[in-house]
Scaffold this active site. Structure first.
Site, PDB file in Angstrom:
ATOM      1  N   TYR A  55       0.846  -1.195   0.000  1.00 55.98           N
ATOM      2  CA  TYR A  55       0.000   0.000   0.000  1.00 55.98           C
ATOM      3  C   TYR A  55       0.889   1.255   0.000  1.00 55.98           C
ATOM      4  CZ  TYR A  55      -3.611   3.325   1.309  1.00 55.98           C
ATOM      5  OH  TYR A  55      -4.462   4.398   1.319  1.00 55.98           O
ATOM      6  N   ASP A  56       1.878   1.247   0.910  1.00 55.78           N
ATOM      7  CA  ASP A  56       2.756   2.418   1.023  1.00 55.78           C
ATOM      8  C   ASP A  56       3.489   2.678  -0.281  1.00 55.78           C
ATOM      9  OD1 ASP A  56       1.938   2.632   3.571  1.00 55.78           O
ATOM     10  OD2 ASP A  56       3.738   1.749   4.475  1.00 55.78           O
ATOM     11  N   SER A 101     -31.697  13.590  19.365  1.00 51.74           N
ATOM     12  CA  SER A 101     -31.237  12.339  19.995  1.00 51.74           C
ATOM     13  C   SER A 101     -32.432  11.401  20.108  1.00 51.74           C
ATOM     14  CB  SER A 101     -30.613  12.630  21.349  1.00 51.74           C
ATOM     15  OG  SER A 101     -31.588  13.203  22.174  1.00 51.74           O
ATOM     16  N   GLU A 132     -30.603  -2.319  14.846  1.00 54.91           N
ATOM     17  CA  GLU A 132     -29.157  -2.228  14.564  1.00 54.91           C
ATOM     18  C   GLU A 132     -28.420  -1.778  15.823  1.00 54.91           C
ATOM     19  OE1 GLU A 132     -30.117   0.573  11.562  1.00 54.91           O
ATOM     20  OE2 GLU A 132     -29.158   2.233  12.609  1.00 54.91           O
ATOM     21  N   LYS A 134     -26.389   0.250  18.622  1.00 56.87           N
ATOM     22  CA  LYS A 134     -26.238   1.656  18.990  1.00 56.87           C
ATOM     23  C   LYS A 134     -24.771   1.851  19.356  1.00 56.87           C
ATOM     24  CE  LYS A 134     -28.170   5.236  21.976  1.00 56.87           C
ATOM     25  NZ  LYS A 134     -26.899   5.821  22.335  1.00 56.87           N
ATOM     26  N   ASP A 136     -21.328   3.480  20.475  1.00 60.29           N
ATOM     27  CA  ASP A 136     -21.015   4.440  21.523  1.00 60.29           C
ATOM     28  C   ASP A 136     -19.796   5.252  21.108  1.00 60.29           C
ATOM     29  OD1 ASP A 136     -21.271   5.726  23.866  1.00 60.29           O
ATOM     30  OD2 ASP A 136     -20.483   4.121  25.127  1.00 60.29           O
ATOM     31  N   ARG A 155     -22.257  17.125  16.281  1.00 63.19           N
ATOM     32  CA  ARG A 155     -23.665  17.357  16.590  1.00 63.19           C
ATOM     33  C   ARG A 155     -23.865  18.731  17.217  1.00 63.19           C
ATOM     34  NH1 ARG A 155     -27.016  16.412  21.040  1.00 63.19           N
ATOM     35  NH2 ARG A 155     -29.156  15.984  20.424  1.00 63.19           N
ATOM     36  N   GLU A 193     -21.865   7.583  13.361  1.00 64.06           N
ATOM     37  CA  GLU A 193     -21.109   7.651  14.608  1.00 64.06           C
ATOM     38  C   GLU A 193     -19.627   7.459  14.302  1.00 64.06           C
ATOM     39  OE1 GLU A 193     -23.302   8.199  16.921  1.00 64.06           O
ATOM     40  OE2 GLU A 193     -22.340   7.840  18.847  1.00 64.06           O
ATOM     41  N   TYR A 245     -25.528   5.501   9.736  1.00 64.88           N
ATOM     42  CA  TYR A 245     -26.786   4.787   9.985  1.00 64.88           C
ATOM     43  C   TYR A 245     -28.049   5.557   9.638  1.00 64.88           C
ATOM     44  CZ  TYR A 245     -25.692   7.357  14.288  1.00 64.88           C
ATOM     45  OH  TYR A 245     -25.332   8.312  15.183  1.00 64.88           O
ATOM     46  N   LYS A 341     -31.437   0.563  25.668  1.00 64.73           N
ATOM     47  CA  LYS A 341     -30.117   0.658  26.310  1.00 64.73           C
ATOM     48  C   LYS A 341     -29.801  -0.627  27.075  1.00 64.73           C
ATOM     49  CE  LYS A 341     -28.152   4.225  26.998  1.00 64.73           C
ATOM     50  NZ  LYS A 341     -27.672   5.545  26.789  1.00 64.73           N
ATOM     51  N   CYS A 435       9.558   7.275  47.898  1.00 66.45           N
ATOM     52  CA  CYS A 435       9.136   6.068  47.195  1.00 66.45           C
ATOM     53  C   CYS A 435       8.580   5.054  48.204  1.00 66.45           C
ATOM     54  CB  CYS A 435      10.316   5.449  46.447  1.00 66.45           C
ATOM     55  SG  CYS A 435       9.911   3.832  45.754  1.00 66.45           S
ATOM     56  N   CYS A 438      11.321   2.012  48.231  1.00 66.61           N
ATOM     57  CA  CYS A 438      12.717   2.133  48.673  1.00 66.61           C
ATOM     58  C   CYS A 438      12.977   3.399  49.490  1.00 66.61           C
ATOM     59  CB  CYS A 438      13.657   2.065  47.470  1.00 66.61           C
ATOM     60  SG  CYS A 438      13.555   3.542  46.434  1.00 66.61           S
ATOM     61  N   CYS A 453      10.109   7.652  41.193  1.00 63.79           N
ATOM     62  CA  CYS A 453      11.202   7.317  42.096  1.00 63.79           C
ATOM     63  C   CYS A 453      12.468   7.333  41.244  1.00 63.79           C
ATOM     64  CB  CYS A 453      10.958   5.919  42.669  1.00 63.79           C
ATOM     65  SG  CYS A 453      12.454   5.170  43.335  1.00 63.79           S
ATOM     66  N   CYS A 458      15.855   0.701  42.679  1.00 64.68           N
ATOM     67  CA  CYS A 458      14.664   0.484  43.515  1.00 64.68           C
ATOM     68  C   CYS A 458      14.108  -0.910  43.201  1.00 64.68           C
ATOM     69  CB  CYS A 458      13.625   1.557  43.202  1.00 64.68           C
ATOM     70  SG  CYS A 458      12.006   1.226  43.891  1.00 64.68           S
TER      71      CYS A 458
HETATM   72  S1  IVH Z   1     -30.301   7.032  14.666  1.00 64.96           S
HETATM   73  C1  IVH Z   1     -32.874  11.004  14.223  1.00 64.96           C
HETATM   74  N1  IVH Z   1     -28.812   4.922  14.839  1.00 64.96           N
HETATM   75  O1  IVH Z   1     -27.197   7.519  19.593  1.00 64.96           O
HETATM   76  C2  IVH Z   1     -32.177   9.899  14.946  1.00 64.96           C
HETATM   77  N2  IVH Z   1     -28.322   6.729  16.316  1.00 64.96           N
HETATM   78  O2  IVH Z   1     -29.373   9.520  21.390  1.00 64.96           O
HETATM   79  C3  IVH Z   1     -30.902   9.530  14.339  1.00 64.96           C
HETATM   80  N3  IVH Z   1     -26.358   6.354  17.748  1.00 64.96           N
HETATM   81  O3  IVH Z   1     -27.381  10.895  18.733  1.00 64.96           O
HETATM   82  C4  IVH Z   1     -30.098   8.643  15.201  1.00 64.96           C
HETATM   83  N4  IVH Z   1     -25.867   4.340  16.985  1.00 64.96           N
HETATM   84  O4  IVH Z   1     -25.263   9.599  18.078  1.00 64.96           O
HETATM   85  C5  IVH Z   1     -29.046   6.146  15.331  1.00 64.96           C
HETATM   86  N5  IVH Z   1     -27.528   2.974  14.833  1.00 64.96           N
HETATM   87  C6  IVH Z   1     -27.760   4.189  15.312  1.00 64.96           C
HETATM   88  C7  IVH Z   1     -26.962   4.771  16.326  1.00 64.96           C
HETATM   89  C8  IVH Z   1     -27.283   6.049  16.802  1.00 64.96           C
HETATM   90  C9  IVH Z   1     -25.513   5.309  17.816  1.00 64.96           C
HETATM   91  C10 IVH Z   1     -26.233   7.557  18.584  1.00 64.96           C
HETATM   92  C11 IVH Z   1     -26.436   8.853  17.875  1.00 64.96           C
HETATM   93  C12 IVH Z   1     -27.586   9.536  18.567  1.00 64.96           C
HETATM   94  C13 IVH Z   1     -27.643   8.818  19.870  1.00 64.96           C
HETATM   95  C14 IVH Z   1     -29.059   8.689  20.376  1.00 64.96           C
END
Ligand code: IVH
Length: 696
Positions: A55-56, A101, A132, A134, A136, A155, A193, A245, A341, A435, A438, A453, A458
């Site tokens: 690749y490089d 959100s 699907e 969520k 983080d 956001r 995300e 997403y 959640k 320390c 020691c 230390c 030590c």
């Molecule tokens: S849909 C209009 N899908 O979770 C709604 N959100 O409070 C659009 N997140 O702010 C969001 N995975 O940052 C959606 N598969 C997923 C997600 C997802 C993570 C986050 C997103 C959102 C927060 C929900």
């Protein structure tokens, strides 16, 4: 995205280009296509098609051509991700559609309530749900205009975000351009995300610790902090990923029809995936009954730890986009989606005591002892408080009720003290004056967060240095873990690193708990370590600020370890990834007479301080051979196994085909194994046999 024929063509083109020195101007487009394809394979499919060096080499060829013909540079060329640092804050930008959100649900009852509301709003229409992960991380909005990535934004408050386009361009799974016009689209806004792979996060933290910095708390903070760094080059090094997403806005080209895929959420993400975007396409499931959604949620939760990215729940979305529109939004949340959640990985406990541990570089780490508490199935009773500054920032006191979080495989940490629950009996945490091992004076260099230390002899440091030398990522002497090293040290069997190679085995045999078999295993492991790579030896020496990457860089630039005795800071600074702090530490390290003596002893014991001879001998064993892994490996991570193949000159293929030489089979192997068996031309190996073949 790419048909097998196209992939084959790009692969052959890559090989053809690699076999020539230089590159013709006429190849400029092919070079770009190859690199985009390789990025997609690596970052979106997680199935690399080219070795890193290949690749490089192709990247360099493209760069050279573009340098001599700047007029041919296009903004979506793979070379154009590189950017200059911003001098100040990110400009504020308005979102095309507010970034809302999601409402949260926590159990089956919440989900059933939500389902009822959706069905009420839907009237007679049939309701289908799409589920699907969520993710983080940090949410982003991307705008593509006339096929090009035009803007990336955070956001912010949902109405206004920050323009982080240059940083988003560093995320290699996000394409800089896509064939959207061919689908009738002028402009599209896609939401997703930004996340960091758990293994990337772990490596990153290891590196930070090696550099005397405190590790970042969790992948989420790492992702959001990185997105807002002012220097895009730093962002690039942090290897972020993205998962998209949601399509929030579409503007068609005049006279075009809306793509058919944009009728259902499921189809829209499949369509994005087809265009080369990273989506949860493979992780999505559709259901018509909320009971099925509920059981899928609990099944998925039980395997959340096996996912490459941190996932804190599932998102359930109404599949039909017209119905989504009908269900509309409240001021904060869309009515057509909800987040389920997972149970929290936070718990409260009491901070009872703080102990101070001495690391191999003398760093003093405060370790909090808390009342044992179960978080996500793991009992936590002890956790690192990192350094004095962290204690002060969080205003921690002995006796505090503390909120503890464990994010996936990531080390647990204290989020905060619940100061409202204080009784007045809490006590300030006293940092030791000397320390704890020691008694020697402690020092805190001006630009560092840790106390150290300064006594190189030590005992705590000596033991930690030996543990590090033997550890998996260094000399990998199995059986020589923390417990055994400490025991040998306390019994006077092991005082210095070279002692490892002259152990008095009679004394070892006399120790409790040493059976002949474990003794022989240990002997073999020590013996085998003599042929470890120079990079591992350098890493194992425990030079401050020198992590695995820097150790590899050093090893690649010398043929004999003693050459480093004469390297000046200026010369070290010319190496990639070596900054002033690292250079100063390396020169200081190799100037120590004790260290030079240690190296003489190691060489006399049979360790190889040379580079070329040994590396050539092992490097080529897989040359010209192709490999593929399937199932779960037990002894190493798949990425490490793949790196091993590449280090030995082999290459990794994306699937089983007549081109494949070896299939390495881990636990629970599936269709790849069947296919390879059917082909009959592929050599099928267990993990152990593979390691043997690799001489590892
Ligand atoms: S849909 C209009 N899908 O979770 C709604 N959100 O409070 C659009 N997140 O702010 C969001 N995975 O940052 C959606 N598969 C997923 C997600 C997802 C993570 C986050 C997103 C959102 C927060 C929900």
């Amino acid at each position: 995205m790419y048909s097998p024929a196209q992939e084959q063509q790009l692969f052959s083109a890559a090989k053809e280009i690699l076999s020539h020195s230089g590159a013709e101007l006429s190849a400029i487009n092919t070079l770009r296509q190859i690199l985009r394809w390789a990025d997609w394979r690596y970052y979106v499919q997680s199935e690399p098609a080219l070795a890193d060096q290949e690749y490089d080499a192709i990247f360099k060829k493209l760069q050279t051509l573009e340098q001599s013909h700047p007029e041919l540079i296009t903004p979506d060329s793979p070379t154009q991700r590189v950017a200059k640092a911003l001098s100040e804050r990110f400009p504020a930008v308005a979102h095309l559609v507010p970034m809302l959100s999601l409402d949260n649900t926590y159990n089956a009852e919440d989900l059933s309530d939500w389902d009822r509301k959706v069905r009420e709003g839907a009237g007679d229409s049939l309701v289908e749900y799409c589920v699907e992960p969520k993710y983080d991380g940090a949410s982003v909005s991307l705008i593509f205009d006339q096929n090009h990535l035009q803007r990336g934004a955070t956001r912010g408050d949902g109405i206004m975000g920050e323009d982080i386009t240059q940083n988003v361009r560093q995320i290699r799974s996000i394409p800089l351009s896509a064939e959207l016009a061919a689908c009738g689209i002028k402009q599209i806004e896609i939401r997703g995300e930004v996340v960091i792979h758990k293994s990337v996060f772990e490596d990153f933290n290891k590196q930070r610790v090696a550099e005397g910095l405190s590790p970042l708390a969790n992948p989420r903070n790492a992702a959001s902090g990185t997105l807002r760094m002012l220097d895009p080059n730093e962002v690039s090094k942090r290897k972020l990923s993205a998962i998209l997403y949601h399509i929030s806005d579409v503007e068609l080209l005049p006279g075009s029809d809306r793509p058919r895929a944009l009728k259902k959420h499921y189809d829209s993400l499949q369509w994005l995936a087809q265009l080369g975007f990273p989506t949860p396409a493979k992780e999505m499931k559709c259901f018509t009954d909320i009971a099925e959604v509920i059981s899928y949620c609990s099944e998925f939760e039980s395997r959340r730890d096996s996912l490459p990215f941190e996932v804190d729940g599932l998102v359930i979305k109404v599949n039909d986009l017209a119905l989504q529109e009908k269900l509309g939004m409240t001021s904060h949340h869309p009515g057509w989606a909800t987040a389920y959640k997972f149970s929290a990985r936070q718990a409260t406990s009491k901070l009872r005591e703080v102990q101070f541990q001495v690391g191999r570089t003398g760093s003093i780490t405060p370790v909090g002892k808390i009342d044992p508490v179960s978080i996500g199935g793991v009992t936590v009773s002890s956790l690192s408080l990192f350094n004095e500054d962290v204690i002060r920032e969080k205003d921690l006191h002995i006796g505090d009720t503390v909120l503890v979080e464990r994010a996936g495989d990531v080390i647990p940490y204290i989020v905060k003290a619940l100061s409202e629950l204080r009784t007045g009996a809490e006590q300030a945490i006293q940092f030791p004056q000397g320390c704890p091992e020691c008694g020697e004076a402690l020092e805190r260099p001006q630009d560092e967060a840790v106390w150290r230390c300064i006594n190189i002899d030590c005992p705590a440091q000596v033991v930690e240095r030996m543990i590090h030398f033997c550890s998996k990522d260094a000399m990998d002497i199995r059986g020589m873990g923390e417990g055994i090293v400490t025991k040998f040290f306390e019994n006077g069997i092991l005082r210095t690193i070279p002692d490892l190679y002259q152990l008095d085995w009679k004394k070892v045999a006399a120790l409790d708990g040493f059976k002949e078999k474990s003794l022989n295993n240990l002997r073999t492991a020590i013996e085998n370590s003599k042929t470890q790579t120079l990079a591992r030896l350098i890493f194992g020496l425990g030079i401050r600020h020198v992590g695995e990457t820097t150790a590899k860089t050093l090893a690649n630039n010398i043929t004999q370890l003693r050459e480093l005795y004469d390297w000046t800071e200026a010369r070290l600074l010319s190496l990639e990834d070596v900054g002033p702090k690292v250079a100063a530490s390396i020169t200081h390290f190799f100037a120590q007479p004790e260290l030079r003596h240690t190296l003489d002893q190691l060489e006399a014991a049979g360790l190889n301080l040379e580079n070329s001879a040994r590396q050539d001998a092992v490097s080529g064993v897989f040359s010209g051979k192709s490999f593929l892994f399937t199932g779960t490996l037990e002894q190493m991570k798949r990425s490490d196994a793949e790196a091993l193949v590449e280090a030995r000159g082999g290459k990794i293929l994306g699937g089983v085909s007549s081109k494949l030489n070896y299939l390495i089979v881990g636990a629970d192997a599936g269709s790849k194994l069947e296919k390879a068996k059917k082909l009959g031309t592929v050599v099928i190996l267990t993990e152990a046999a593979f390691l043997e073949l690799a001489g590892s």
